[in-house]
Design a protein around this motif. Sequence first.
Motif, PDB file in Angstrom:
ATOM      1  N   THR A  48       0.818  -1.223   0.000  1.00 47.28           N
ATOM      2  CA  THR A  48       0.000   0.000   0.000  1.00 47.28           C
ATOM      3  C   THR A  48       0.846   1.266   0.000  1.00 47.28           C
ATOM      4  O   THR A  48       0.307   2.370  -0.067  1.00 47.28           O
ATOM      5  N   SER A  49       2.158   1.103   0.059  1.00 45.33           N
ATOM      6  CA  SER A  49       3.063   2.253   0.014  1.00 45.33           C
ATOM      7  C   SER A  49       4.456   1.729  -0.327  1.00 45.33           C
ATOM      8  O   SER A  49       4.718   0.513  -0.205  1.00 45.33           O
ATOM      9  N   PRO A  50       5.320   2.628  -0.790  1.00 46.26           N
ATOM     10  CA  PRO A  50       5.094   4.047  -1.080  1.00 46.26           C
ATOM     11  C   PRO A  50       4.367   4.218  -2.415  1.00 46.26           C
ATOM     12  O   PRO A  50       4.334   3.292  -3.234  1.00 46.26           O
ATOM     13  N   LEU A  51       3.801   5.391  -2.614  1.00 49.93           N
ATOM     14  CA  LEU A  51       3.103   5.694  -3.862  1.00 49.93           C
ATOM     15  C   LEU A  51       3.944   6.656  -4.701  1.00 49.93           C
ATOM     16  O   LEU A  51       4.622   7.531  -4.182  1.00 49.93           O
ATOM     17  N   VAL A  57       1.399   2.321  -6.867  1.00 51.06           N
ATOM     18  CA  VAL A  57       2.341   1.777  -5.894  1.00 51.06           C
ATOM     19  C   VAL A  57       3.724   1.661  -6.530  1.00 51.06           C
ATOM     20  O   VAL A  57       3.869   1.148  -7.632  1.00 51.06           O
TER      21      VAL A  57
END
Length: 460
Positions: A48-51, A57
């Motif tokens: 879910t991260s980093p974006l 993603v």
Amino acid sequence: MIQFKISKQWRPVFLTLLAVVALLFRDADGDDSTKSRIKIDRETTFLTSPLRTDGTVDYAAGINARIKQGVTPENNVCVLLCEAMQPLRVWDMPPEYFKEIGRTPPPKDRSHVRYLTAGIADPSSEAAKQRLYLVVEFIQGDPRPWKRSEFPEVAKVLDGDAEPLRIVLQATERDQFYSPVITRGVDEVDPLPLVAAMDPMTTQLPYLVHSLRMRAMLNLGEGNHEAAWEDLLACFKLGRLLGMGMSKTHAQHSHMLEEQNCAAMEAYIRTADPSRSQAKQYLRALQSLPARVRLSEKIDLFERCAYLDALLVIRTNQEEAIAYLDCEPGLAAAGKMVNRFWKDAIDWNETLRIGNRYYDRLVKSLEKTDPAQRREETTMLHQELKSLAERATGIRVTDDTAKGNAATESKSMLLAAIIAENLMSDIDKHLASEARMKQRFENLEKTLALVANRNGFREE
């Protein structure tokens, strides 16, 4: 019900926050429609991260953040190995690579471990051609003791590489392996698909080990048993360290190296005739090697993320990026097929969820302790995926499925199966390689145990 009012002085801040939240729910290409929005959560994107700035993603950065935990420039074997490696012509390590491992790039004109054929002159006669064939056959053959008088060309290369090989031996005193995932853009593609990410360690480190192993066999053939053992132990440790890499490719090369190292150690035992105390020492050293990393761990993180990333590359429909998917044969063709016929009929969130469930099943199967059960369950999953993927074979614009008459759910499921079947098709090969390697090592342990405990063997 509790009510509250927003004061005038906080109203601009509140509106700004609303705008930020709205942006977070937009999809990567700016379309905030329900149909095309990619939900960032464990069931879809897994990480879910980093974006990135476009809201997608950054899988490479996310993987690197996980696998480098506990790694420092002082304990990372790759920091030293890159000094001894041959500078690459096709794809050299970019500055980002060295920044990530915490060192400056080594000079291009550095002394490095050469390929063992480097000392062989280009054949200019039939006799020279025959000699070249004989030397190459020796280099590629099973490990065995040899002497300088047999292959002076190879011995000259090894002698000339004494300094970089010293660095390789020094590197084996470290116990961590962190070679970061780099998806630096090439041409107009930035970032590259994760399946196209290159780690030079998977191709270069085996050459370093091969040179050490050949030098060990040279020392063995000339009676320098202590130096031979030192090189062999380093070969084993380097193979295990390579296995700590993030992908199944790292595991495959690690298995291959350990099999070859076992063959060399068997030759060492036959020739050196170790004493009981020496055999005990060797056995303890081999049993103290870094633990093998399980294949399931690589499937659960890197291989899963490569799958999810490939789906998102297909979704963006950028021709140059899709072309790089052919690092895994068939992926680019699947991407083109989807964007030609199914582009507006895929529920991408559902496809990502289905794919994650496939990887959950595969990881669970690989975690089984019974090898037969592992093979049975992974084979069953592959056959299921293959059956689903074959339903999409031959789809043309005139077919009902291509026209959109089939349900969106069916197309989403088929796409998930097509890509998963492609990326999981070699799992059986990896399991077979792992089984061979483990059996070979267990046999070596038994041999050393017999030498250490059998009556009649010399103590010293």
